[in-house]
Design a protein around this motif. Sequence first.
Motif, PDB file in Angstrom:
ATOM      1  N   GLN A  17       0.803  -1.229   0.000  1.00 58.77           N
ATOM      2  CA  GLN A  17       0.000   0.000   0.000  1.00 58.77           C
ATOM      3  C   GLN A  17       0.833   1.275   0.000  1.00 58.77           C
ATOM      4  O   GLN A  17       0.289   2.358  -0.137  1.00 58.77           O
ATOM      5  CB  GLN A  17      -0.901   0.041   1.237  1.00 58.77           C
ATOM      6  CG  GLN A  17      -2.000  -0.961   1.247  1.00 58.77           C
ATOM      7  CD  GLN A  17      -2.946  -0.715   2.414  1.00 58.77           C
ATOM      8  OE1 GLN A  17      -2.793   0.217   3.171  1.00 58.77           O
ATOM      9  NE2 GLN A  17      -3.930  -1.578   2.544  1.00 58.77           N
ATOM     10  N   LYS A  59      -7.853   6.091  -2.231  1.00 54.65           N
ATOM     11  CA  LYS A  59      -8.903   5.386  -2.964  1.00 54.65           C
ATOM     12  C   LYS A  59      -8.496   3.930  -3.227  1.00 54.65           C
ATOM     13  O   LYS A  59      -9.282   3.013  -3.019  1.00 54.65           O
ATOM     14  CB  LYS A  59      -9.167   6.123  -4.283  1.00 54.65           C
ATOM     15  CG  LYS A  59     -10.174   5.496  -5.180  1.00 54.65           C
ATOM     16  CD  LYS A  59     -10.328   6.358  -6.442  1.00 54.65           C
ATOM     17  CE  LYS A  59     -11.139   5.674  -7.498  1.00 54.65           C
ATOM     18  NZ  LYS A  59     -11.240   6.494  -8.717  1.00 54.65           N
ATOM     19  N   TRP A  60      -7.263   3.736  -3.647  1.00 54.69           N
ATOM     20  CA  TRP A  60      -6.788   2.385  -3.936  1.00 54.69           C
ATOM     21  C   TRP A  60      -6.483   1.618  -2.659  1.00 54.69           C
ATOM     22  O   TRP A  60      -6.633   0.395  -2.626  1.00 54.69           O
ATOM     23  CB  TRP A  60      -5.576   2.429  -4.871  1.00 54.69           C
ATOM     24  CG  TRP A  60      -6.031   2.693  -6.275  1.00 54.69           C
ATOM     25  CD1 TRP A  60      -6.030   3.887  -6.920  1.00 54.69           C
ATOM     26  CD2 TRP A  60      -6.633   1.751  -7.147  1.00 54.69           C
ATOM     27  NE1 TRP A  60      -6.578   3.745  -8.164  1.00 54.69           N
ATOM     28  CE2 TRP A  60      -6.955   2.438  -8.343  1.00 54.69           C
ATOM     29  CE3 TRP A  60      -6.920   0.400  -7.068  1.00 54.69           C
ATOM     30  CZ2 TRP A  60      -7.561   1.809  -9.425  1.00 54.69           C
ATOM     31  CZ3 TRP A  60      -7.525  -0.235  -8.147  1.00 54.69           C
ATOM     32  CH2 TRP A  60      -7.835   0.470  -9.302  1.00 54.69           C
ATOM     33  N   LYS A  61      -6.088   2.304  -1.601  1.00 55.81           N
ATOM     34  CA  LYS A  61      -5.900   1.622  -0.307  1.00 55.81           C
ATOM     35  C   LYS A  61      -7.224   1.056   0.185  1.00 55.81           C
ATOM     36  O   LYS A  61      -7.276  -0.071   0.685  1.00 55.81           O
ATOM     37  CB  LYS A  61      -5.320   2.586   0.735  1.00 55.81           C
ATOM     38  CG  LYS A  61      -3.865   2.893   0.536  1.00 55.81           C
ATOM     39  CD  LYS A  61      -3.357   3.836   1.618  1.00 55.81           C
ATOM     40  CE  LYS A  61      -1.901   4.176   1.387  1.00 55.81           C
ATOM     41  NZ  LYS A  61      -1.373   5.073   2.417  1.00 55.81           N
ATOM     42  N   ASN A  62      -8.295   1.851   0.037  1.00 52.43           N
ATOM     43  CA  ASN A  62      -9.624   1.373   0.425  1.00 52.43           C
ATOM     44  C   ASN A  62     -10.028   0.157  -0.409  1.00 52.43           C
ATOM     45  O   ASN A  62     -10.551  -0.813   0.121  1.00 52.43           O
ATOM     46  CB  ASN A  62     -10.665   2.479   0.282  1.00 52.43           C
ATOM     47  CG  ASN A  62     -10.578   3.501   1.394  1.00 52.43           C
ATOM     48  OD1 ASN A  62     -10.014   3.249   2.454  1.00 52.43           O
ATOM     49  ND2 ASN A  62     -11.143   4.669   1.151  1.00 52.43           N
ATOM     50  N   ARG A  63      -9.795   0.227  -1.694  1.00 52.73           N
ATOM     51  CA  ARG A  63     -10.116  -0.904  -2.569  1.00 52.73           C
ATOM     52  C   ARG A  63      -9.299  -2.140  -2.190  1.00 52.73           C
ATOM     53  O   ARG A  63      -9.815  -3.254  -2.182  1.00 52.73           O
ATOM     54  CB  ARG A  63      -9.862  -0.541  -4.027  1.00 52.73           C
ATOM     55  CG  ARG A  63     -10.858   0.441  -4.567  1.00 52.73           C
ATOM     56  CD  ARG A  63     -10.540   0.815  -5.986  1.00 52.73           C
ATOM     57  NE  ARG A  63     -11.530   1.756  -6.508  1.00 52.73           N
ATOM     58  CZ  ARG A  63     -11.448   2.327  -7.688  1.00 52.73           C
ATOM     59  NH1 ARG A  63     -10.424   2.068  -8.484  1.00 52.73           N
ATOM     60  NH2 ARG A  63     -12.388   3.162  -8.087  1.00 52.73           N
ATOM     61  N   TRP A  64      -8.037  -1.936  -1.903  1.00 51.33           N
ATOM     62  CA  TRP A  64      -7.162  -3.042  -1.513  1.00 51.33           C
ATOM     63  C   TRP A  64      -7.640  -3.666  -0.195  1.00 51.33           C
ATOM     64  O   TRP A  64      -7.679  -4.887  -0.055  1.00 51.33           O
ATOM     65  CB  TRP A  64      -5.721  -2.534  -1.391  1.00 51.33           C
ATOM     66  CG  TRP A  64      -4.741  -3.600  -1.053  1.00 51.33           C
ATOM     67  CD1 TRP A  64      -4.083  -3.769   0.126  1.00 51.33           C
ATOM     68  CD2 TRP A  64      -4.302  -4.661  -1.899  1.00 51.33           C
ATOM     69  NE1 TRP A  64      -3.267  -4.857   0.068  1.00 51.33           N
ATOM     70  CE2 TRP A  64      -3.381  -5.434  -1.173  1.00 51.33           C
ATOM     71  CE3 TRP A  64      -4.594  -5.041  -3.205  1.00 51.33           C
ATOM     72  CZ2 TRP A  64      -2.763  -6.564  -1.688  1.00 51.33           C
ATOM     73  CZ3 TRP A  64      -3.979  -6.164  -3.724  1.00 51.33           C
ATOM     74  CH2 TRP A  64      -3.074  -6.905  -2.970  1.00 51.33           C
ATOM     75  N   LEU A 107     -10.719  -3.568   1.006  1.00 51.51           N
ATOM     76  CA  LEU A 107     -11.965  -4.282   0.700  1.00 51.51           C
ATOM     77  C   LEU A 107     -11.678  -5.643   0.080  1.00 51.51           C
ATOM     78  O   LEU A 107     -12.304  -6.645   0.430  1.00 51.51           O
ATOM     79  CB  LEU A 107     -12.841  -3.468  -0.247  1.00 51.51           C
ATOM     80  CG  LEU A 107     -13.690  -2.380   0.376  1.00 51.51           C
ATOM     81  CD1 LEU A 107     -14.420  -1.584  -0.704  1.00 51.51           C
ATOM     82  CD2 LEU A 107     -14.673  -2.944   1.370  1.00 51.51           C
ATOM     83  N   PHE A 108     -10.729  -5.676  -0.847  1.00 50.73           N
ATOM     84  CA  PHE A 108     -10.335  -6.946  -1.458  1.00 50.73           C
ATOM     85  C   PHE A 108      -9.882  -7.927  -0.379  1.00 50.73           C
ATOM     86  O   PHE A 108     -10.296  -9.092  -0.370  1.00 50.73           O
ATOM     87  CB  PHE A 108      -9.205  -6.717  -2.474  1.00 50.73           C
ATOM     88  CG  PHE A 108      -8.618  -7.993  -3.000  1.00 50.73           C
ATOM     89  CD1 PHE A 108      -9.241  -8.682  -4.022  1.00 50.73           C
ATOM     90  CD2 PHE A 108      -7.446  -8.515  -2.456  1.00 50.73           C
ATOM     91  CE1 PHE A 108      -8.715  -9.869  -4.507  1.00 50.73           C
ATOM     92  CE2 PHE A 108      -6.908  -9.698  -2.931  1.00 50.73           C
ATOM     93  CZ  PHE A 108      -7.541 -10.378  -3.961  1.00 50.73           C
ATOM     94  N   LEU A 128     -17.042   1.293   2.617  1.00 47.63           N
ATOM     95  CA  LEU A 128     -18.005   1.545   1.539  1.00 47.63           C
ATOM     96  C   LEU A 128     -18.727   2.871   1.747  1.00 47.63           C
ATOM     97  O   LEU A 128     -18.948   3.609   0.780  1.00 47.63           O
ATOM     98  CB  LEU A 128     -19.006   0.387   1.455  1.00 47.63           C
ATOM     99  CG  LEU A 128     -18.446  -0.930   0.934  1.00 47.63           C
ATOM    100  CD1 LEU A 128     -19.464  -2.047   1.102  1.00 47.63           C
ATOM    101  CD2 LEU A 128     -17.997  -0.803  -0.512  1.00 47.63           C
ATOM    102  N   MET A 140     -16.353   5.630   0.801  1.00 45.29           N
ATOM    103  CA  MET A 140     -16.189   5.695  -0.658  1.00 45.29           C
ATOM    104  C   MET A 140     -17.435   6.293  -1.306  1.00 45.29           C
ATOM    105  O   MET A 140     -17.335   7.036  -2.276  1.00 45.29           O
ATOM    106  CB  MET A 140     -15.891   4.306  -1.222  1.00 45.29           C
ATOM    107  CG  MET A 140     -14.519   3.783  -0.824  1.00 45.29           C
ATOM    108  SD  MET A 140     -14.249   2.062  -1.273  1.00 45.29           S
ATOM    109  CE  MET A 140     -13.953   2.235  -3.028  1.00 45.29           C
TER     110      MET A 140
END
Length: 179
Positions: free
Chosen positions: A87, A93-98, A100-101, A167, A170
Amino acid sequence: MVEKIQGLSDRLCDAIENFIKLIGHIVMWGNGILILVIILQVVLRYGFGKGMVVLEELQWHLYGLGIMIGASYSLVTDSHIRVDIIQANMGQKWKNRWELFGIVFLLLPFAFVILDHSLDFVHESFRVNERSDAPLGLPFRWIIKGVIPVSFSLLILAAISRMVRILNSMGKGKSDGNR
């Protein structure tokens, strides 16, 4: 309408997280008891040459209780270990997506599998009234085994709460899923 739903979900997440924190704070007192049990066992074993099996097993049970409940507590307080090297160069934004994944594809499936398998494990231990193999060991081993489904249920609740918070953030366009 979306704001009302997010407000409701935030209050629900708060309730879940406060419940997990309360349990975590109660279990934390077990660490003080654990220290006293360890000191007593050391004094008895090395001072008097008379260690006690029941104290040895109690140490393992208290340690296990702290670790198992500590997993959900650390997720709720965001104090768990991360692999930040992945990270490090990502935007929020991508940290949140990561994250969530990780929750959806790693944490939740693992927790559900352990929870599912632990139920039969605990039931069988309760059914046979399992106790320590040591003659002077602790009875009712099913109690400590019962911590497994409880702790993984709390971990699942903590993960769902974390996921909802991410979520919501976001959806609001915020960059932070933390409280």
